[in-house]
Design an enzyme around this catalytic site. Structure first.
Site, PDB file in Angstrom:
ATOM      1  CG  LEU A  12      -2.185  -0.784   1.072  1.00 18.06           C
ATOM      2  CD1 LEU A  12      -2.831  -1.203   2.559  1.00 18.06           C
ATOM      3  CD2 LEU A  12      -3.157  -0.180  -0.009  1.00 18.06           C
ATOM      4  N   GLY A  16       0.458   1.577  -5.049  1.00 21.13           N
ATOM      5  CA  GLY A  16      -0.681   0.580  -4.788  1.00 21.13           C
ATOM      6  C   GLY A  16      -2.031   1.073  -4.047  1.00 21.13           C
ATOM      7  CG  ASN A  34       1.903  -1.919   3.492  1.00 21.65           C
ATOM      8  OD1 ASN A  34       2.065  -1.977   2.293  1.00 21.65           O
ATOM      9  ND2 ASN A  34       2.395  -1.454   4.422  1.00 21.65           N
ATOM     10  CB  VAL A  76       6.561  -4.264  -2.878  1.00 16.63           C
ATOM     11  CG1 VAL A  76       5.413  -4.818  -2.203  1.00 16.63           C
ATOM     12  CG2 VAL A  76       7.316  -5.339  -3.641  1.00 16.63           C
ATOM     13  CB  SER A 130       4.002   4.846 -17.046  1.00 10.61           C
ATOM     14  OG  SER A 130       4.114   6.297 -16.956  1.00 10.61           O
ATOM     15  CG  ASN A 188      10.321   4.891 -16.401  1.00 10.44           C
ATOM     16  OD1 ASN A 188       9.349   4.981 -16.812  1.00 10.44           O
ATOM     17  ND2 ASN A 188      10.547   4.479 -15.153  1.00 10.44           N
ATOM     18  CE  LYS A 263      12.468   6.051  -6.036  1.00 10.62           C
ATOM     19  NZ  LYS A 263      10.986   6.124  -5.645  1.00 10.62           N
TER      20      LYS A 263
HETATM   21  P1  NBP Z   1       6.446   3.102  -2.111  1.00 16.49           P
HETATM   22  O1  NBP Z   1       7.976   3.322  -1.853  1.00 16.49           O
HETATM   23  O2  NBP Z   1       5.316   4.137  -1.756  1.00 16.49           O
HETATM   24  O3  NBP Z   1       5.894   1.770  -1.260  1.00 16.49           O
HETATM   25  C1  NBP Z   1       6.752   0.721  -1.068  1.00 16.49           C
HETATM   26  C2  NBP Z   1       5.925  -0.641  -0.595  1.00 16.49           C
HETATM   27  O4  NBP Z   1       6.791  -1.686  -0.760  1.00 16.49           O
HETATM   28  C3  NBP Z   1       5.218  -0.393   0.684  1.00 16.49           C
HETATM   29  O5  NBP Z   1       4.005  -0.717   0.715  1.00 16.49           O
HETATM   30  C4  NBP Z   1       6.590  -1.379   1.392  1.00 16.49           C
HETATM   31  O6  NBP Z   1       5.946  -1.766   2.642  1.00 16.49           O
HETATM   32  C5  NBP Z   1       6.675  -2.294   0.529  1.00 16.49           C
HETATM   33  N1  NBP Z   1       7.759  -2.914   0.621  1.00 16.49           N
HETATM   34  C6  NBP Z   1       9.211  -2.782   0.677  1.00 16.49           C
HETATM   35 BR1  NBP Z   1       9.701  -1.055   0.488  1.00 16.49          BR
HETATM   36  N2  NBP Z   1       9.728  -3.768   1.040  1.00 16.49           N
HETATM   37  C7  NBP Z   1       9.215  -4.986   1.195  1.00 16.49           C
HETATM   38  C8  NBP Z   1       9.451  -6.223   1.294  1.00 16.49           C
HETATM   39  N3  NBP Z   1      10.516  -6.747   1.754  1.00 16.49           N
HETATM   40  N4  NBP Z   1       8.358  -7.143   1.599  1.00 16.49           N
HETATM   41  C9  NBP Z   1       6.908  -6.540   1.545  1.00 16.49           C
HETATM   42  N5  NBP Z   1       6.787  -5.299   1.175  1.00 16.49           N
HETATM   43  C10 NBP Z   1       7.749  -4.494   1.127  1.00 16.49           C
HETATM   44  O7  NBP Z   1       6.370   2.610  -3.435  1.00 16.49           O
HETATM   45  P2  NBP Z   1       5.545   3.169  -4.721  1.00 16.49           P
HETATM   46  O8  NBP Z   1       6.056   4.533  -5.088  1.00 16.49           O
HETATM   47  O9  NBP Z   1       4.148   2.776  -4.667  1.00 16.49           O
HETATM   48  O10 NBP Z   1       6.261   2.039  -5.684  1.00 16.49           O
HETATM   49  C11 NBP Z   1       5.966   0.846  -5.854  1.00 16.49           C
HETATM   50  C12 NBP Z   1       6.723   0.253  -7.045  1.00 16.49           C
HETATM   51  O11 NBP Z   1       5.969   0.933  -8.271  1.00 16.49           O
HETATM   52  C13 NBP Z   1       8.155   0.683  -7.221  1.00 16.49           C
HETATM   53  O12 NBP Z   1       8.739  -0.640  -7.991  1.00 16.49           O
HETATM   54  C14 NBP Z   1       8.217   1.878  -7.877  1.00 16.49           C
HETATM   55  O13 NBP Z   1       9.326   1.924  -8.832  1.00 16.49           O
HETATM   56  C15 NBP Z   1       7.185   1.653  -8.969  1.00 16.49           C
HETATM   57  N6  NBP Z   1       6.461   2.789  -9.545  1.00 16.49           N
HETATM   58  C16 NBP Z   1       6.359   3.997  -8.877  1.00 16.49           C
HETATM   59  C17 NBP Z   1       5.821   5.098  -9.543  1.00 16.49           C
HETATM   60  C18 NBP Z   1       5.487   6.476  -8.542  1.00 16.49           C
HETATM   61  O14 NBP Z   1       4.999   7.378  -9.425  1.00 16.49           O
HETATM   62  N7  NBP Z   1       5.926   6.488  -7.386  1.00 16.49           N
HETATM   63  C19 NBP Z   1       5.281   5.227 -10.980  1.00 16.49           C
HETATM   64  C20 NBP Z   1       5.472   3.856 -11.524  1.00 16.49           C
HETATM   65  C21 NBP Z   1       6.074   2.767 -11.051  1.00 16.49           C
HETATM   66  P3  NBP Z   1       6.009  -1.026   4.081  1.00 16.49           P
HETATM   67  O15 NBP Z   1       5.096  -0.272   4.035  1.00 16.49           O
HETATM   68  O16 NBP Z   1       5.947  -2.237   4.909  1.00 16.49           O
HETATM   69  O17 NBP Z   1       7.330  -0.412   4.098  1.00 16.49           O
END
Ligand code: NBP
Length: 473
Positions: A12, A16, A34, A76, A130, A188, A263
């Site tokens: 989340l 997510g 989560n 994640v 994206s 990207n 990243k």
């Molecule tokens: P966030 O950084 O906001 O969230 C990361 C999530 O990963 C959290 O729910 C965290 O849980 C979980 N997590 C981690 Br960190 N390590 C974990 C583990 N070992 N086991 C289980 N859960 C784990 O990420 P986001 O920005 O939503 O990005 C998620 C993915 O989407 C990434 O690969 C990112 O590159 C990609 N993405 C991001 C964007 C953007 O605009 N932000 C766009 C497109 C793609 P926790 O709460 O317990 O720490």
């Protein structure tokens, strides 16, 4: 009647949370998990309240709340976290269940995971997503790769969740293995290029013409009204330039430290291109621009050591004509970014047997994603006209753009060089186009040197075969 949920989401975070709200809005009741349970609680009592979304305390509970075959999206952090989640959830999965990795994973990892999971009779889809937080909620562009059977199991879900444009949803089956994540990586890379290009235009308007934030924003608004530059990134550039610091009402952009983060996807684009022999200099220049930006203390020191070149007032056009030469430089550099990205995908598709369908890739980038732009319609048309097109710039519409705008690009690069202002994407694009349109390059001399010092042999224009000369007598 079963009270099991249609769809499961793990992670989340920013993406997510928004993606699960999107799925639920489109009729897919959901269950969320989560790692840190407090986030699940916060979500369920906040944005998730009153929705067809239930929470799970652990992965066994999560899997038990899903209808079969299970469709589970992992959002994640890319890398070991994905493997950790796969390992933790696998004992609870059953044949036919499907995991989707929606993060920005390295396509090599996805290749491995698809093989691993499919060999255990689970499905695995590596899906680039994206659109940022807003796109995730309202409709992103999605790039799913894996087996076709696995894709078929998620097609109805992703078709509804994706952004919609005139000719359909911004999602399609990309191809096997890690192809979805490769396409997202290159997306990207193109994004890095365009961001740097727009930053270079801003820098020239500010430093050469002394334009204010509002004046520059007007230029970006003008550009955004043109077919060639109408795009999400130009649109948000205008917004960024108009935004004021609430503390003192000054332009907020001018208060931001000039160090850009990254990243990994830009780096992977360039590394993949170098390994596969694809030429991506505009994209590389944007990546290097970020690397240089991170050397802030060194740059500040160097500024006091090296004599500045006086900034010359060269012709960048006027606000009324949309800064015509600067617009030429911007349009051609954006075209070069797309051309280089598409060319890399075409070569990668051959190398990896992905059978990528180029018009469909352009189509799904037309909405929802960060590089959405009106130009993508021209790109889609070009690849529809000739699916084997070796370089986008060879399509007649793009040939005309290059012919009309090259003098403007050259003028901008020359002026910037004489004023000591770095324009890495503009100048790389100029060299890229000049190299591409030169029938005879000076690499004949490089071949002579290689043969001279290392007996590497060379080929002749007038005879078949490999030749060696005792150059040093
Ligand atoms: P966030 O950084 O906001 O969230 C990361 C999530 O990963 C959290 O729910 C965290 O849980 C979980 N997590 C981690 Br960190 N390590 C974990 C583990 N070992 N086991 C289980 N859960 C784990 O990420 P986001 O920005 O939503 O990005 C998620 C993915 O989407 C990434 O690969 C990112 O590159 C990609 N993405 C991001 C964007 C953007 O605009 N932000 C766009 C497109 C793609 P926790 O709460 O317990 O720490």
């Amino acid at each position: 009647m079963s009270n099991k949920s249609h769809f499961g989401l793990i992670g989340l975070g920013v993406m997510g949370e928004n993606l699960v709200l999107n799925a639920e809005r489109n009729g897919f009741s959901s269950v969320v998990y989560n790692r840190t349970y407090a986030k699940t609680e916060d979500f369920l009592s906040g944005r998730g309240q009153g929705k067809q979304i239930q929470g799970a305390t652990d992965l066994q509970d999560f899997v038990g709340k899903l209808e079969r075959p299970r469709r589970i999206l992992m959002m994640v952090k890319a890398g070991p976290a994905v493997d950790a989640v796969v390992e933790q959830i696998s004992p609870f999965l059953e044949e036919g269940d499907l995991l989707i990795d929606g993060g920005n994973s390295d396509y090599h990892d996805t290749e491995r995971r698809v093989k691993q999971l499919e060999s255990r009779s689970f499905g695995f889809i590596g899906m680039g997503v994206s659109g940022g937080a807003k796109g995730a909620l309202e409709g992103p562009s999605m790039m799913p790769g894996g087996t076709k059977a696995s894709y078929d199991a998620i097609e109805s879900l992703v078709n509804k969740m994706a952004a919609q444009v005139d000719d359909g949803p911004c999602v399609t089956y990309i191809g096997p293995g890690g192809s979805g994540h490769l396409v997202k990586t290159v997306h990207n890379g193109i994004e890095y290029g365009i961001e740097q290009i727009l930053a270079e235009g801003y820098d020239l308007m500010k430093r050469v013409k002394g334009m204010t934030g509002e004046q520059m924003a007007d230029v970006f608004a003008h550009w955004n009204a043109s077919e060639e530059l109408s795009s999400y990134l130009v649109e948000i550039t205008e917004v960024c330039l108009r935004t004021k610091d609430p503390l003192d009402g000054a332009d907020l952009v001018e208060k931001i430290v000039d160090q850009a983060g990254q990243k990994g996807t830009g780096l992977w684009t360039v590394v993949t291109a170098l390994k596969m022999g694809a030429s991506v200099p505009t994209i590389y220049a944007s990546l290097n621009g970020r690397v240089m930006s991170s050397l802030k203390p060194q740059r500040v020191k160097a500024e006091s050591v090296f004599k500045p070149l006086p900034i010359k007032d060269f012709d960048l056009g006027s606000i009324d004509d949309g800064m015509a030469p600067l617009m030429d430089a911007t349009v051609l550099s954006c075209i070069a970014s797309y051309a280089q990205g598409m060319e890399l995908l075409r070569i990668a598709s051959q190398d990896l047997d992905y059978e990528l369908h180029m018009p469909s890739i352009a189509q799904i980038w037309k909405g929802g994603c960060i590089i959405r732009a009106q130009l993508l319609q021209r790109i889609q048309d070009a690849y529809n006209r000739d699916p084997q097109l070796s370089n986008l710039m060879l399509d007649p519409w793009f040939v005309d753009q290059v012919n009309r705008r090259l003098p403007g690009l050259a003028q901008v690069v020359a002026g910037a060089a004489q004023s000591g202002i770095p324009v890495p994407c503009f100048s790389s694009t100029l060299d890229y186009i000049n190299s591409y349109r030169t029938g005879r390059l000076p690499q004949n001399l490089v071949q002579a040197m290689r043969d001279c010092f290392g007996s590497h042999t060379y080929q002749r224009l007038d005879k078949e075969g490999a030749f060696h000369t005792e150059w040093l007598g």
